[in-house]
Design an enzyme around this catalytic site. Structure first.
Site, PDB file in Angstrom:
ATOM      1  N   GLY A   1     -16.578   2.273 -14.856  1.00  0.00           N
ATOM      2  CA  GLY A   1     -15.266   1.647 -14.682  1.00  0.00           C
ATOM      3  C   GLY A   1     -15.180   0.684 -13.522  1.00  0.00           C
ATOM      4  O   GLY A   1     -14.162   0.617 -12.842  1.00  0.00           O
TER       5      GLY A   1
ATOM      6  N   TYR B   1       0.832  -1.218   0.000  1.00  0.00           N
ATOM      7  CA  TYR B   1       0.000   0.000   0.000  1.00  0.00           C
ATOM      8  C   TYR B   1       0.860   1.259   0.000  1.00  0.00           C
ATOM      9  O   TYR B   1       0.442   2.291  -0.540  1.00  0.00           O
ATOM     10  CB  TYR B   1      -1.020  -0.025   1.150  1.00  0.00           C
TER      11      TYR B   1
ATOM     12  N   HIS C   1     -14.607   2.041   0.119  1.00  0.00           N
ATOM     13  CA  HIS C   1     -13.530   1.091   0.420  1.00  0.00           C
ATOM     14  C   HIS C   1     -12.328   1.757   1.079  1.00  0.00           C
ATOM     15  O   HIS C   1     -11.227   1.209   1.063  1.00  0.00           O
ATOM     16  CB  HIS C   1     -13.090   0.361  -0.858  1.00  0.00           C
TER      17      HIS C   1
END
Ligand code: NAD
Length: 235
Positions: free
Chosen positions: A172, A53, A106
């Site tokens: 998308g 990340y 998220h």
């Protein structure tokens, strides 16, 4: 007034240079999703997950919003609270383009989550260095990103907006990750007109009323132009 909910996924950021989730090899940046996007993967190997990340954060910081992000910000500028953008993306390209009415269901790369106190501080640097939590001082920060098996953020607010909207637009996103993938069926069940803007057709739970294929950087500005011209027809 027409209320619009737009759900975006990794595809809207692809033309900015952020790779999408599912590469042709089924991996995310060469990693098995189980290893880098689950709490179990983090427990097994925190260093790999933190480094993963940290790298995604650096990529996100180095790119800029594209025409699709900018078009959605332009739409919000014109219709204000009648637009809610719900993004599955963890980059910050919508807000950098100027969107405010935005939910990161998220989570966000540029936030950390403290496993000691639950604080969600902003985060620009690397978590692999185990920085101190600014709230409690412990060194137990993880990315504030929702992994598989975890509860997405703001579900109640999103579901209320989806059932109340007149138009639901999916941009998308592959429609493979729930609960986001279920929103088109929910919106349709409550009478919304449903639109999909994607590079290729997807296997949605229910067919969209209007499915358009092509790059988001072209489709989204064109769709926004249509919405705005329908709202203020020339005399
Ligand atoms: P996904 O990778 O599963 O699907 C991407 C979709 O975008 C595909 O349907 C593809 O056809 C489409 N697409 C690709 N390029 C496009 C373009 N130029 N224009 C229009 N459509 C295009 O992504 P998802 O459905 O968002 O998967 C969900 C998970 O991926 C989320 O949980 C999210 O956190 C994570 N993710 C986020 C980012 C980001 O923040 N930018 C990047 C990768 C993964």
């Amino acid at each position: 007034m027409t209320r619009i909910v737009v759900l975006t996924g990794a595809g809207i950021s692809a033309e900015s240079g952020v790779p999408t989730f599912r590469g042709p090899d089924g991996l995310w940046e060469g990693h098995d999703i189980e290893d880098v996007a689950t709490p179990e993967g983090f427990e097994r190997d925190p260093d790999t997950v933190l480094a993963f990340y940290d790298a995604r954060r650096r990529v996100a910081a180095s790119v800029v919003p594209n025409a699709a992000h900018r078009a959605l910000a332009r739409l919000e500028g014109a219709i204000g609270d009648d637009l809610l953008v719900v993004t599955q993306n963890v980059d910050d390209l919508h807000e950098r383009a100027g969107s405010h009415n935005l939910v990161h269901m998220h989570g966000e790369l540029f936030r950390a989550l403290c496993l000691a106190c639950g604080a969600r501080p902003t985060c620009d640097g690397d978590l692999i260095d185990r920085p101190h939590c600014p709230a409690c001082g412990e060194r137990m920060l993880r990315p504030d990103v929702v992994w598989f098996g975890e509860m997405p953020y703001d579900l109640e607010r999103i579901e209320q907006a989806v059932v109340a909207c007149d138009v639901f637009v999916s941009i998308g996103t592959s429609g493979a990750v729930y609960p986001a993938a279920g929103y088109v069926a929910l919106a349709a069940a409550f009478g919304a007109h449903t639109v999909e803007l994607n590079l290729e057709p997807t296997d949605a739970a229910v067919p969209f009323d209007d499915a358009r294929t092509g790059p988001a950087g072209e489709l989204v500005p064109a769709w926004v132009d249509e919405v705005l011209s329908a709202r203020s027809p020339r005399a």
